[in-house]
Enzyme design. Structure first.
Site, PDB file in Angstrom:
ATOM      1  CD  GLU A  37      -3.017  -0.460  -0.098  1.00 62.15           C
ATOM      2  OE1 GLU A  37      -3.347   0.727  -0.202  1.00 62.15           O
ATOM      3  OE2 GLU A  37      -3.348  -1.322  -0.925  1.00 62.15           O
ATOM      4  CB  CYS A 192     -13.546   4.551 -13.155  1.00 63.79           C
ATOM      5  SG  CYS A 192     -14.357   6.146 -13.045  1.00 63.79           S
ATOM      6  CB  CYS A 199     -19.023   4.634 -19.186  1.00 62.88           C
ATOM      7  SG  CYS A 199     -18.119   6.026 -18.483  1.00 62.88           S
ATOM      8  CB  CYS A 202     -18.505   0.939 -15.679  1.00 64.55           C
ATOM      9  SG  CYS A 202     -18.512   1.365 -13.936  1.00 64.55           S
ATOM     10  CB  CYS A 208     -22.260   6.264 -13.237  1.00 57.55           C
ATOM     11  SG  CYS A 208     -20.886   7.434 -13.272  1.00 57.55           S
TER      12      CYS A 208
HETATM   13  S1  SF4 Z   1     -19.849   4.620 -15.412  1.00 58.98           S
HETATM   14 FE1  SF4 Z   1     -19.137   6.110 -13.917  1.00 58.98          FE
HETATM   15  S2  SF4 Z   1     -17.961   4.924 -12.447  1.00 58.98           S
HETATM   16 FE2  SF4 Z   1     -18.199   3.667 -14.274  1.00 58.98          FE
HETATM   17  S3  SF4 Z   1     -16.393   4.038 -15.539  1.00 58.98           S
HETATM   18 FE3  SF4 Z   1     -17.979   5.475 -16.209  1.00 58.98          FE
HETATM   19  S4  SF4 Z   1     -17.619   7.305 -15.004  1.00 58.98           S
HETATM   20 FE4  SF4 Z   1     -16.520   5.652 -13.992  1.00 58.98          FE
END
Ligand code: SF4
Length: 355
Positions: A37, A192, A199, A202, A208
């Site tokens: 970390e 992200c 997106c 995602c 989002c």
């Molecule tokens: S949907 Fe939102 S959280 Fe997901 S990659 Fe796109 S900006 Fe990032």
């Protein structure tokens, strides 16, 4: 959508796409997770992996790290930057060994008292090694959360930090905390991303806010600009007749703390006075080399390297007490400052002349 649905989707994504084979994920003891970390702060996984492996070979446990000379630790850190991390690592190892019988404390409050461990790192250590439920808020997680909630403002601002900690806490799952912590870091690093968020892949895209607004790249908000003060200094590249250069160990705190670097002077007159006083040199011919610039968080340093060659071996040989005649390319006890490394990178000819 229920908040814990956030965690369910993140965990489902992690099971399919998350990183499950990083070196510190094998035998994730608090010691190994802590070292990883600290290395991962400001540094990408791909860069950290070989450093982590070398570090674990040399310092396999916290007692070995606590017993090692600081120079040895700095040497294993050389090239990773932000050397205060290495100094804090060493100091924390000594405290854990002397005050906690070599066992990491298992509460956030106790961990946060140790040098170099903030709230997010403490949460990551306890979550990844012991499965405890704690939010983390590293750069990757801040990016995901500011976008998901379309939170305006710079995350370094205390008011924004506070809101982000609340969001991070709200989204925690009731189980699989280690996997969730890793998943959030992985999503920020691989999906992200700063400039090209994926997106469409995602698991959070359905709710989002930044994705729905079509402007994820606007989050997180930028740090308000302020002009950095500029400083200048002379870096003396002093060579003896054996082709060695004189290095000085910097004080333990401050920039390049504890690393070997060129002696620095405010101006040429100061350098000349020192050469006369320390080495009895009065006829000095200094060759100007390309300037080096280093930007730190609080100022920008312009270093003008001046090369001075001793025609005969200096009458007074400086060695010990923080001074060293260094033959480029040879093994060094300790780490080199960025200025020295940049000098050798920029001027391979100089390196050739010296070696
Ligand atoms: S949907 Fe939102 S959280 Fe997901 S990659 Fe796109 S900006 Fe990032």
């Amino acid at each position: 959508m229920a908040e814990n649905d956030f965690a369910t989707r993140v965990l489902a994504w992690f099971d399919q796409h998350g990183r499950q084979d990083l070196p510190w994920q094998h035998n994730p003891t608090p010691y190994r997770v802590w070292v990883s970390e600290i290395m991962l702060q400001q540094t990408q996984v791909g860069t950290v992996i070989p450093y982590f492996q070398r570090f674990m070979q040399r310092f396999p446990d916290i007692q070995t790290l606590a017993d090692a000379p600081l120079d040895d630790v700095l040497q294993h850190w050389e090239g990773l930057g932000y050397y205060s991390r290495a100094r804090n690592l060493h100091r924390t190892a000594q405290i854990v060994c002397s005050q906690h019988a070599g066992e990491f404390p298992s509460t956030i409050d106790a961990l946060e008292t140790l040098p170099g461990i903030g709230r997010s790192t403490a949460g990551a250590i306890l979550s990844l090694s012991l499965g405890q439920a704690h939010p983390i808020l590293d750069g990757n997680v801040k990016r995901v959360l500011t976008r998901h909630h379309a939170l305006d403002g710079w995350p370094g601002e205390p008011r924004i930090q506070k809101i982000l900690w609340q969001y991070a806490g709200q989204h925690l799952p009731t189980q699989r905390n280690a996997a969730y912590t890793q998943a959030m870091m992985d999503m920020g690093a691989t999906l992200c991303t700063r400039s090209k968020p994926a997106c469409l892949l995602c698991p959070l895209q359905t709710d989002c806010a930044a994705h729905q607004q079509g402007n994820p790249q606007d989050y997180p908000g930028k740090r308000p600009k302020k002009d950095l003060p500029e400083k200048t200094a002379i870096a003396l590249l002093l060579r003896n007749t054996c082709g060695e250069i004189l290095l000085q160990k910097r004080p333990p705190t401050g920039i390049w703390g504890g690393l070997w670097s060129f002696p620095e002077f405010a101006d040429e007159a100061g350098m000349a006075a020192w050469l006369q006083q320390a080495h009895g040199q009065t006829h000095i011919i200094a060759r100007q080399l390309p300037a080096l610039t280093h930007t730190f968080s609080h100022y920008r340093l312009h270093l003008q390297p001046l090369q001075v060659d001793f025609g005969t071996q200096p009458a007074r040989i400086m060695e010990g007490d923080g001074w060293l005649w260094y033959k480029a390319g040879t093994k060094l006890n300790g780490g080199l400052s960025a200025a020295v490394r940049q000098y050798f990178r920029n001027t391979p000819q100089a390196l050739k002349e010296i070696t």
